[in-house]
Design an enzyme around this catalytic site. Structure first.
Site, PDB file in Angstrom:
ATOM      1  N   TYR A 201      37.664  37.254  38.290  1.00  0.00           N
ATOM      2  CA  TYR A 201      37.661  36.134  37.334  1.00  0.00           C
ATOM      3  C   TYR A 201      38.149  34.823  37.942  1.00  0.00           C
ATOM      4  O   TYR A 201      38.864  34.066  37.290  1.00  0.00           O
ATOM      5  CB  TYR A 201      38.583  36.453  36.137  1.00  0.00           C
ATOM      6  CG  TYR A 201      38.146  37.629  35.321  1.00  0.00           C
ATOM      7  CD1 TYR A 201      36.960  37.581  34.600  1.00  0.00           C
ATOM      8  CD2 TYR A 201      38.916  38.782  35.263  1.00  0.00           C
ATOM      9  CE1 TYR A 201      36.562  38.663  33.841  1.00  0.00           C
ATOM     10  CE2 TYR A 201      38.519  39.873  34.512  1.00  0.00           C
ATOM     11  CZ  TYR A 201      37.349  39.790  33.802  1.00  0.00           C
ATOM     12  OH  TYR A 201      36.963  40.855  33.041  1.00  0.00           O
TER      13      TYR A 201
ATOM     14  N   TYR B 136      36.223  42.977  23.290  1.00  0.00           N
ATOM     15  CA  TYR B 136      36.157  43.147  24.748  1.00  0.00           C
ATOM     16  C   TYR B 136      36.354  44.625  25.045  1.00  0.00           C
ATOM     17  O   TYR B 136      37.344  45.222  24.631  1.00  0.00           O
ATOM     18  CB  TYR B 136      37.235  42.333  25.472  1.00  0.00           C
ATOM     19  CG  TYR B 136      37.226  42.609  26.962  1.00  0.00           C
ATOM     20  CD1 TYR B 136      36.276  42.006  27.791  1.00  0.00           C
ATOM     21  CD2 TYR B 136      38.126  43.499  27.538  1.00  0.00           C
ATOM     22  CE1 TYR B 136      36.238  42.284  29.148  1.00  0.00           C
ATOM     23  CE2 TYR B 136      38.088  43.781  28.892  1.00  0.00           C
ATOM     24  CZ  TYR B 136      37.142  43.173  29.697  1.00  0.00           C
ATOM     25  OH  TYR B 136      37.101  43.460  31.039  1.00  0.00           O
TER      26      TYR B 136
ATOM     27  N   ASP C  82      38.840  51.910  21.038  1.00  0.00           N
ATOM     28  CA  ASP C  82      39.121  51.506  22.418  1.00  0.00           C
ATOM     29  C   ASP C  82      40.608  51.149  22.488  1.00  0.00           C
ATOM     30  O   ASP C  82      41.007  50.027  22.182  1.00  0.00           O
ATOM     31  CB  ASP C  82      38.238  50.314  22.796  1.00  0.00           C
ATOM     32  CG  ASP C  82      38.552  49.797  24.200  1.00  0.00           C
ATOM     33  OD1 ASP C  82      39.504  50.308  24.829  1.00  0.00           O
ATOM     34  OD2 ASP C  82      37.839  48.887  24.656  1.00  0.00           O
TER      35      ASP C  82
ATOM     36  N   LYS D 217      44.756  51.853  31.359  1.00  0.00           N
ATOM     37  CA  LYS D 217      45.899  50.942  31.546  1.00  0.00           C
ATOM     38  C   LYS D 217      47.248  51.684  31.539  1.00  0.00           C
ATOM     39  O   LYS D 217      47.608  52.315  32.521  1.00  0.00           O
ATOM     40  CB  LYS D 217      45.846  49.817  30.518  1.00  0.00           C
ATOM     41  CG  LYS D 217      44.676  48.865  30.796  1.00  0.00           C
ATOM     42  CD  LYS D 217      44.767  47.532  30.074  1.00  0.00           C
ATOM     43  CE  LYS D 217      43.742  46.562  30.645  1.00  0.00           C
ATOM     44  NZ  LYS D 217      42.726  46.113  29.711  1.00  0.00           N
TER      45      LYS D 217
HETATM   46  C1  LIG Z   1      41.215  46.123  29.965  1.00  0.00           C
HETATM   47  C2  LIG Z   1      40.367  46.648  28.891  1.00  0.00           C
HETATM   48  C3  LIG Z   1      39.208  47.394  29.170  1.00  0.00           C
HETATM   49  C4  LIG Z   1      38.702  47.593  30.567  1.00  0.00           C
HETATM   50  O1  LIG Z   1      39.588  48.301  31.351  1.00  0.00           O
HETATM   51  P1  LIG Z   1      39.466  48.216  32.954  1.00  0.00           P
HETATM   52  O2  LIG Z   1      40.436  49.231  33.438  1.00  0.00           O
HETATM   53  O3  LIG Z   1      39.822  46.818  33.305  1.00  0.00           O
HETATM   54  O4  LIG Z   1      38.064  48.547  33.299  1.00  0.00           O
HETATM   55  C5  LIG Z   1      38.508  47.931  28.109  1.00  0.00           C
HETATM   56  N1  LIG Z   1      38.907  47.742  26.841  1.00  0.00           N
HETATM   57  C6  LIG Z   1      40.014  47.040  26.532  1.00  0.00           C
HETATM   58  C7  LIG Z   1      40.421  46.906  25.101  1.00  0.00           C
HETATM   59  C8  LIG Z   1      40.771  46.463  27.540  1.00  0.00           C
HETATM   60  O5  LIG Z   1      41.833  45.714  27.238  1.00  0.00           O
END
Ligand SMILES: *Cc1c(COP(=O)(O)O)cnc(C)c1O
Length: 433
Positions: A19, A149, A245, A274
């Site tokens: 980015y 996202y 998600d 994460k």
């Molecule tokens: C960061 C994020 C992703 C993508 O995760 P990466 O490990 O960066 O591929 C997907 N969904 C949400 C809600 C996120 O915050």
């Protein structure tokens, strides 16, 4: 040339930064991190800088946690990687059971991958393939929220809506329907419209994907739990899948273990990454219900057609097990409550700085606005530059300034971080007048 200058020169000569435009790469400051502990990033010369973004929202237990270090060493002495194809190992098997234990009710299957985007891809593919081979192949579309996202791969971007990230790729993405965006933070009409879309096309919808409670990349946008609960009811009525998600919101970032817990709901599919590995190794999981798993019984042609080389990586799985164990032993979520309260109060008080608007927080996630231009705004970056001088590494989303510290940050460090956020914001906004 100092060792740091040499690293910066090599970086600028050969690395491609996430980015970051090539010119920003050449011109913007770069912090050279030599080591890290707790919330601190430390340079070779011993300068200590607070990691305000939790190294991009994943560092839930601080850097260099001694138990996570030890867990990696222990596991590395046994097996660092082996295939999960017709083979298994202790970390993968035990972690699956332990994740199911802490997951919302009914999620009792775990599929491993490497990062949040792939965890989302897997969820979308599971939902899609499930309906293809279980009698409703016309269910081939997904619904999502405005501002969503879900990651940077093509499928995850299709589900996503943040134009700055996905705009240029639109021709490559599949169609995902979503309602128009909220006006004045009023989410009720957005969800009403989403429910209407679902009812109109109920026979065609493979699933609805949302970030529970907080839309991270859209600028830490928060919506009420009641709407998430209503969405669960609507998807149940439609007998289609709710995909949560929880890549960002999971593992206690917003208070309880999962964002879904705010609404007391269980989704059909849940994506975790994460904080799942304590932000230490690339590791992710997609959880599914038994009903969905049963839809993949039968011969080889009915298998989920997905799998990554490092699926269930033993080091990643061992770390995730240790993370869950630390949460249990240290009662991390309970211990974070007073810290979250302090964070909330300090962020609210940011409105004393002229130009700061929309302070908000949920658990250990807090944000405010410093202008109207959103992601393309530049005021947030000026604040980040000022904060770096004062000793904190901020990673604003344009004019959204946020902090996502470790859940176990000690109070003095949290206070220090919030002092710096305040001072850097004042420097930029007050001097700009
Ligand atoms: C960061 C994020 C992703 C993508 O995760 P990466 O490990 O960066 O591929 C997907 N969904 C949400 C809600 C996120 O915050």
């Amino acid at each position: 040339m100092s060792a740091d200058d040499e690293l910066i020169a090599l970086d600028r000569a050969h690395l491609w930064r996430p980015y970051t435009s090539s010119d920003d790469h050449a011109n913007r400051p770069l912090l050279v991190v030599d080591r890290a502990e707790g919330p601190w990033l430390i340079t070779a010369k011993g300068r200590r800088v607070l990691d305000a973004s939790g190294s991009w929202w994943c560092n839930n237990l601080g850097h260099g946690h001694p138990r996570l270090r030890a867990a990696i060493v222990r596991q590395s002495e046994r097996v660092m990687h082996c295939t999960l194809a017709a083979a298994t190992h202790e970390p993968a098997s035990r972690l699956a059971a332990e994740l199911v234990e802490v997951a919302p009710e009914g999620l009792d299957r775990v599929f491993y991958s490497d990062n949040g985007s792939t965890a989302v891809e897997v969820a979308l593919k599971i939902a899609f393939q499930y309906w293809q081979q279980n009698g409703r192949p016309q269910r081939d579309r997904f619904l999502a929220l405005p501002g969503a996202y879900h990651g940077d791969t093509l499928g995850a971007m299709s589900a996503g809506d943040v134009d700055e990230f996905t705009g240029v790729f639109r021709p490559l993405l599949f169609d995902v329907q979503r309602p128009p965006d909220a006006v004045d933070h009023n989410w009720e009409p957005v969800f009403e419209r989403l429910f209407a879309l679902l009812r109109e096309d109920v026979d065609q919808i493979a699933g609805v994907i949302v970030e529970p409670m907080v839309q991270g990349a859209a600028g830490m946008r928060m919506y009420p739990a009641s709407l998430l609960a209503a969405l669960r009811e609507e998807t149940k009525r439609a007998d289609t899948f709710l995909i949560a998600d929880e890549v960002f919101t999971g593992l206690g970032r917003t208070g309880p273990m999962w964002g879904c817990d705010h609404a007391g709901i269980a989704p059909d599919l849940l994506c975790a990454a994460k904080g799942l590995s304590g932000g230490v190794l690339p590791f992710a999981a997609t959880l599914a219900t038994g009903r969905i798993y049963d839809g993949f019984r039968g011969d080889k042609s009915r298998a989920l057609m997905h799998g990554h080389t490092f699926c269930g990586n033993p080091l990643g799985a061992a770390i995730a097990r240790e993370v869950l164990s630390i949460y249990r032993d240290d009662d991390v979520l309970e211990a974070a409550k007073p810290k979250a309260a302090k964070l909330a109060a300090r962020i609210q008080s940011m409105t004393e700085v002229p130009g700061v608007t929309s302070p908000r927080s949920l658990g250990m996630c807090a944000a405010f606005e410093v202008g109207t231009r959103g992601y393309m705004g530049t005021v947030g970056w000026q604040i980040a530059d000022a904060a770096l001088e004062l000793g904190a590494h901020l990673r604003p989303l344009g004019n959204t300034v946020y902090v996502v510290p470790p859940l176990n940050i000690v109070d003095a460090d949290l206070e220090r971080l919030l002092d710096i956020v305040r001072e850097s914001t004042e420097r930029v906004l007050v001097s700009a007048q």
